[in-house]
Design a protein around this motif. Structure first.
Motif, PDB file in Angstrom:
ATOM      1  N   ARG A  81       0.839  -1.214   0.000  1.00 20.40           N
ATOM      2  CA  ARG A  81       0.000   0.000   0.000  1.00 20.40           C
ATOM      3  C   ARG A  81       0.869   1.257   0.000  1.00 20.40           C
ATOM      4  O   ARG A  81       2.019   1.242   0.443  1.00 20.40           O
ATOM      5  CB  ARG A  81      -0.946   0.002   1.196  1.00 20.40           C
ATOM      6  CG  ARG A  81      -0.238   0.193   2.461  1.00 20.40           C
ATOM      7  CD  ARG A  81      -1.064  -0.138   3.677  1.00 20.40           C
ATOM      8  NE  ARG A  81      -0.176  -0.174   4.819  1.00 20.40           N
ATOM      9  CZ  ARG A  81       0.282   0.900   5.421  1.00 20.40           C
ATOM     10  NH1 ARG A  81      -0.076   2.104   5.011  1.00 20.40           N
ATOM     11  NH2 ARG A  81       1.110   0.804   6.433  1.00 20.40           N
ATOM     12  N   VAL A  83       0.194   5.428   0.812  1.00 21.59           N
ATOM     13  CA  VAL A  83      -0.783   6.421   1.247  1.00 21.59           C
ATOM     14  C   VAL A  83      -0.602   7.714   0.431  1.00 21.59           C
ATOM     15  O   VAL A  83       0.529   8.171   0.207  1.00 21.59           O
ATOM     16  CB  VAL A  83      -0.599   6.710   2.761  1.00 21.59           C
ATOM     17  CG1 VAL A  83      -1.432   7.903   3.188  1.00 21.59           C
ATOM     18  CG2 VAL A  83      -0.976   5.472   3.573  1.00 21.59           C
ATOM     19  N   ARG A 122      -6.927  13.156   2.849  1.00 23.81           N
ATOM     20  CA  ARG A 122      -5.849  13.587   3.738  1.00 23.81           C
ATOM     21  C   ARG A 122      -5.230  14.833   3.155  1.00 23.81           C
ATOM     22  O   ARG A 122      -4.897  14.859   1.970  1.00 23.81           O
ATOM     23  CB  ARG A 122      -4.713  12.565   3.698  1.00 23.81           C
ATOM     24  CG  ARG A 122      -4.709  11.524   4.733  1.00 23.81           C
ATOM     25  CD  ARG A 122      -3.480  10.649   4.473  1.00 23.81           C
ATOM     26  NE  ARG A 122      -3.521   9.534   5.385  1.00 23.81           N
ATOM     27  CZ  ARG A 122      -2.599   9.295   6.300  1.00 23.81           C
ATOM     28  NH1 ARG A 122      -1.533  10.050   6.387  1.00 23.81           N
ATOM     29  NH2 ARG A 122      -2.726   8.268   7.109  1.00 23.81           N
ATOM     30  N   CYS A 373      -6.380   6.188   3.629  1.00 20.63           N
ATOM     31  CA  CYS A 373      -6.754   5.869   5.014  1.00 20.63           C
ATOM     32  C   CYS A 373      -6.381   7.002   5.981  1.00 20.63           C
ATOM     33  O   CYS A 373      -5.299   7.576   5.911  1.00 20.63           O
ATOM     34  CB  CYS A 373      -6.036   4.583   5.424  1.00 20.63           C
ATOM     35  SG  CYS A 373      -6.342   4.135   7.132  1.00 20.63           S
ATOM     36  N   THR A 374      -7.287   7.280   6.889  1.00 20.75           N
ATOM     37  CA  THR A 374      -7.025   8.249   7.956  1.00 20.75           C
ATOM     38  C   THR A 374      -7.430   7.644   9.303  1.00 20.75           C
ATOM     39  O   THR A 374      -7.642   8.352  10.283  1.00 20.75           O
ATOM     40  CB  THR A 374      -7.841   9.550   7.737  1.00 20.75           C
ATOM     41  OG1 THR A 374      -9.234   9.202   7.666  1.00 20.75           O
ATOM     42  CG2 THR A 374      -7.448  10.275   6.484  1.00 20.75           C
ATOM     43  N   ALA A 375      -7.531   6.310   9.317  1.00 23.75           N
ATOM     44  CA  ALA A 375      -8.184   5.647  10.447  1.00 23.75           C
ATOM     45  C   ALA A 375      -7.528   5.908  11.798  1.00 23.75           C
ATOM     46  O   ALA A 375      -8.214   6.159  12.780  1.00 23.75           O
ATOM     47  CB  ALA A 375      -8.232   4.143  10.191  1.00 23.75           C
ATOM     48  N   CYS A 376      -6.207   5.837  11.867  1.00 21.94           N
ATOM     49  CA  CYS A 376      -5.560   5.861  13.186  1.00 21.94           C
ATOM     50  C   CYS A 376      -5.839   7.136  13.970  1.00 21.94           C
ATOM     51  O   CYS A 376      -5.930   7.107  15.189  1.00 21.94           O
ATOM     52  CB  CYS A 376      -4.062   5.675  13.048  1.00 21.94           C
ATOM     53  SG  CYS A 376      -3.637   3.946  12.790  1.00 21.94           S
ATOM     54  N   ARG A 381      -5.416   6.664  17.779  1.00 20.47           N
ATOM     55  CA  ARG A 381      -4.395   5.610  17.738  1.00 20.47           C
ATOM     56  C   ARG A 381      -3.092   6.240  17.250  1.00 20.47           C
ATOM     57  O   ARG A 381      -2.674   6.043  16.108  1.00 20.47           O
ATOM     58  CB  ARG A 381      -4.891   4.542  16.750  1.00 20.47           C
ATOM     59  CG  ARG A 381      -4.366   3.174  16.948  1.00 20.47           C
ATOM     60  CD  ARG A 381      -5.279   2.162  16.301  1.00 20.47           C
ATOM     61  NE  ARG A 381      -5.471   2.354  14.872  1.00 20.47           N
ATOM     62  CZ  ARG A 381      -6.511   1.904  14.175  1.00 20.47           C
ATOM     63  NH1 ARG A 381      -7.476   1.252  14.780  1.00 20.47           N
ATOM     64  NH2 ARG A 381      -6.618   2.098  12.887  1.00 20.47           N
ATOM     65  N   PHE A 386       0.075   3.925  18.824  1.00 21.71           N
ATOM     66  CA  PHE A 386       0.318   3.448  17.464  1.00 21.71           C
ATOM     67  C   PHE A 386       1.505   2.473  17.452  1.00 21.71           C
ATOM     68  O   PHE A 386       1.429   1.392  16.877  1.00 21.71           O
ATOM     69  CB  PHE A 386       0.591   4.632  16.527  1.00 21.71           C
ATOM     70  CG  PHE A 386       1.082   4.204  15.179  1.00 21.71           C
ATOM     71  CD1 PHE A 386       0.193   3.740  14.227  1.00 21.71           C
ATOM     72  CD2 PHE A 386       2.432   4.236  14.866  1.00 21.71           C
ATOM     73  CE1 PHE A 386       0.640   3.312  12.987  1.00 21.71           C
ATOM     74  CE2 PHE A 386       2.895   3.809  13.635  1.00 21.71           C
ATOM     75  CZ  PHE A 386       1.995   3.353  12.695  1.00 21.71           C
ATOM     76  N   ILE A 395      -0.426  -3.595  13.218  1.00 19.91           N
ATOM     77  CA  ILE A 395      -1.024  -2.473  12.492  1.00 19.91           C
ATOM     78  C   ILE A 395      -1.411  -2.893  11.067  1.00 19.91           C
ATOM     79  O   ILE A 395      -2.329  -2.350  10.466  1.00 19.91           O
ATOM     80  CB  ILE A 395      -0.075  -1.241  12.496  1.00 19.91           C
ATOM     81  CG1 ILE A 395      -0.831   0.028  12.080  1.00 19.91           C
ATOM     82  CG2 ILE A 395       1.136  -1.446  11.611  1.00 19.91           C
ATOM     83  CD1 ILE A 395      -1.840   0.488  13.071  1.00 19.91           C
ATOM     84  N   HIS A 398      -4.871  -3.405  10.236  1.00 25.13           N
ATOM     85  CA  HIS A 398      -5.681  -2.206  10.028  1.00 25.13           C
ATOM     86  C   HIS A 398      -5.359  -1.593   8.657  1.00 25.13           C
ATOM     87  O   HIS A 398      -6.252  -1.270   7.891  1.00 25.13           O
ATOM     88  CB  HIS A 398      -5.391  -1.158  11.119  1.00 25.13           C
ATOM     89  CG  HIS A 398      -5.753  -1.633  12.489  1.00 25.13           C
ATOM     90  ND1 HIS A 398      -6.954  -1.311  13.077  1.00 25.13           N
ATOM     91  CD2 HIS A 398      -5.097  -2.395  13.385  1.00 25.13           C
ATOM     92  CE1 HIS A 398      -7.011  -1.862  14.285  1.00 25.13           C
ATOM     93  NE2 HIS A 398      -5.896  -2.521  14.494  1.00 25.13           N
ATOM     94  N   ASN A 402      -7.965  -1.145   5.399  1.00 26.98           N
ATOM     95  CA  ASN A 402      -8.347   0.266   5.209  1.00 26.98           C
ATOM     96  C   ASN A 402      -7.869   0.807   3.862  1.00 26.98           C
ATOM     97  O   ASN A 402      -8.529   1.648   3.249  1.00 26.98           O
ATOM     98  CB  ASN A 402      -7.773   1.132   6.334  1.00 26.98           C
ATOM     99  CG  ASN A 402      -8.437   0.853   7.671  1.00 26.98           C
ATOM    100  OD1 ASN A 402      -9.538   0.313   7.710  1.00 26.98           O
ATOM    101  ND2 ASN A 402      -7.769   1.202   8.749  1.00 26.98           N
TER     102      ASN A 402
HETATM  103 FE1  SF4 Z   1      -1.934   4.905   8.580  1.00 23.74          FE
HETATM  104 FE2  SF4 Z   1      -3.296   3.863  10.609  1.00 23.74          FE
HETATM  105 FE3  SF4 Z   1      -4.400   3.930   8.205  1.00 23.74          FE
HETATM  106 FE4  SF4 Z   1      -2.401   2.253   8.726  1.00 23.74          FE
HETATM  107  S1  SF4 Z   1      -4.454   2.184   9.631  1.00 23.74           S
HETATM  108  S2  SF4 Z   1      -2.619   3.567   6.919  1.00 23.74           S
HETATM  109  S3  SF4 Z   1      -1.135   3.459  10.105  1.00 23.74           S
HETATM  110  S4  SF4 Z   1      -3.841   5.724   9.416  1.00 23.74           S
END
Ligand code: SF4
Length: 458
Positions: A81, A83, A122, A373-376, A381, A386, A395, A398, A402
């Protein structure tokens, strides 16, 4: 700024020690390199002497071993992946450089809407200048609020990271309260003499004030910080070891390493003697070595690549360790040349201005999953929480799902037909070959997005 803080913080960059380590590494043996690589392959990182030994490698066979281990570490922690984020440059924070047009909230909203309509989730807010006045700083807080309030259709910016001048502790606290994600601030060069040459008006205190900025940010509760070096100003080997000292200092003080490191080389540009003739040009092979050594030294720290790099370098460094890239058209309400890396904008060539759709298509065609992804940041987290997930490798459970859900969201809502075709083939391939239980989680998330839910994540 207090003299005490500056003096104390400056002590962690030990130039004499760095020179001694570099001198010692000149007599490196291949066994020393292989021992370091074996340790790095176990995701244990590297110490300064091990880094220095790797820097000396020029034997093609050993170099390929180094790159192979970096690729394996990248694959193990980050999978395939990548980002993507949008940079938004809003000019300078300095009062005497404030540009009212740049700071018009209506114009910001228009620019943000345009980024949302491209599919971004993001955003990296880039605010330059070295002297953040109250007026300029307050306007940054308003800009962050405007970004979070802006909506377009079902789209929104879910996380704002900032790249900003060194602030006071109180300003960092206000920034944290504005709900930023990560805070980036680059030292540019860790070599004090070079820093003074690049910033002719700067005093000794400016270098120290900048160096101590991450400490102030972390004390203010911002536990995801990003650092970086502008390679080309001084010897890259010195810079890497100084960066390592900075990171170890933060780890000792706060128990966490930086969330990201940005790697950028000076690009030739008009109007800057330093940029026209970088005193320590970093070659393509050395740039790859920099990325690989950083990946091995800090396996859990994201590496952000400047989109100024050409396609070959991008491809090679994605595999060696890069985990994030900026993408999409720039938004430039301040009238400055864009700074993708937070560097003094007007001195450097603007980067890659292809559309987000083109970049997503290229990334997917290369076999990498474009992730929005912006999950954390959402459940907090971050920082030590983290790292507690990252270090045992959890991680990935996740990030992978995501990446696939946010990529699918992009493909359905924003992609051109050709990008959608390539992207969906990639998503389906990943869903087929992922290992359980990650596969089950990913299948569930993607199915929900395909059933018209949005913003689903684990
Ligand atoms: Fe980044 Fe967390 Fe998404 Fe993984 S799960 S890509 S560490 S925001």
């Amino acid at each position: 700024m207090t003299a005490t803080l500056c003096e104390k913080s400056a002590s962690f960059i030990d130039e004499a020690k760095i020179q001694e380590i570099l001198e010692d590494a000149r007599n490196y043996r291949s066994q020393r390199v292989r021992d370091a690589l074996a340790k790095a392959r176990k995701l244990k990182g590297l110490d300064a002497r091990e880094m220095a030994a790797l820097m000396q490698v020029d034997d093609p066979v050993l170099l390929e071993e180094l790159f192979a281990i970096a690729r394996a570490v990248k694959e193990e922690i980050y999978g395939n992946r990548l980002v993507l984020f949008a940079p938004l440059s809003i000019g300078s924070l300095c009062k005497n450089e404030l540009n009212q047009k740049a700071l018009s909230q209506d114009e910001i909203a228009v620019e943000v809407k345009s980024l949302i309509d491209q599919g971004h989730k993001r955003l990296l807010l880039v605010a330059g200048g070295s002297c953040p006045e109250k007026e300029g700083f307050d306007s940054i807080l308003r800009v962050i609020n405007t970004i979070y309030q802006t909506r377009s259709g079902r789209g929104e910016i879910r996380r704002v990271n900032v790249n900003i001048a060194p602030l006071t502790a109180e300003q960092f606290r206000e920034l944290k309260a504005a709900k930023i994600g990560a805070c980036q601030l680059f030292q540019e060069t860790y070599h004090r003499e070079t820093y003074a040459a690049v910033h002719p008006g700067a005093t000794k205190r400016d270098f120290d004030w900048r160096l101590a900025a991450m400490d102030r940010a972390m004390k203010a509760g911002i536990n995801d910080v990003g650092t970086g070096v502008r390679f080309g100003l001084y010897d890259w080997k010195f810079e890497l070891l100084a960066l390592h000292q900075h990171i170890r200092h933060l780890e000792e003080q706060f128990g966490v390493t930086p969330h990201t490191i940005s790697v950028a080389r000076i690009e030739p540009a008009a109007g800057s003697a330093m940029a026209l003739r970088p005193p320590h040009v970093v070659s393509d092979p050395d740039f790859k070595k920099i990325v690989a050594i950083l990946r091995l030294t800090l396996p859990y720290t994201g590496i952000i690549l400047s989109t100024c790099e050409n396609a070959d370098t991008r491809r090679a460094t994605f595999a060696l360790g890069v985990s994030q890239i900026s993408a999409g058209s720039r938004a430039n309400p301040g009238g400055d040349t864009e700074s993708l890396n937070g560097h003094d904008a007007e001195q450097f060539q603007p980067g890659d201005h292809r559309s987000l759709d083109e970049i997503v298509r290229e990334v997917a065609a290369l076999g990498y999953t474009p992730s929005f992804c912006t999950a954390c940041y959402r459940p907090g987290r971050t920082g030590a929480d983290f790292m507690d997930l990252a270090k045992p490798g959890l991680i990935k459970e996740h990030c992978g799902p995501n990446a696939l859900s946010t990529c699918t969201e992009y493909l359905l809502d924003y992609a051109s037909p050709e990008t959608r075709r390539i992207g969906e083939a990639l998503v389906n391939h990943n869903l087929k070959y992922l290992e359980t239980p990650v596969r089950n989680i990913a299948c569930g998330l993607v199915a929900r997005v395909r059933a018209n839910q949005r913003d689903v994540f684990v």
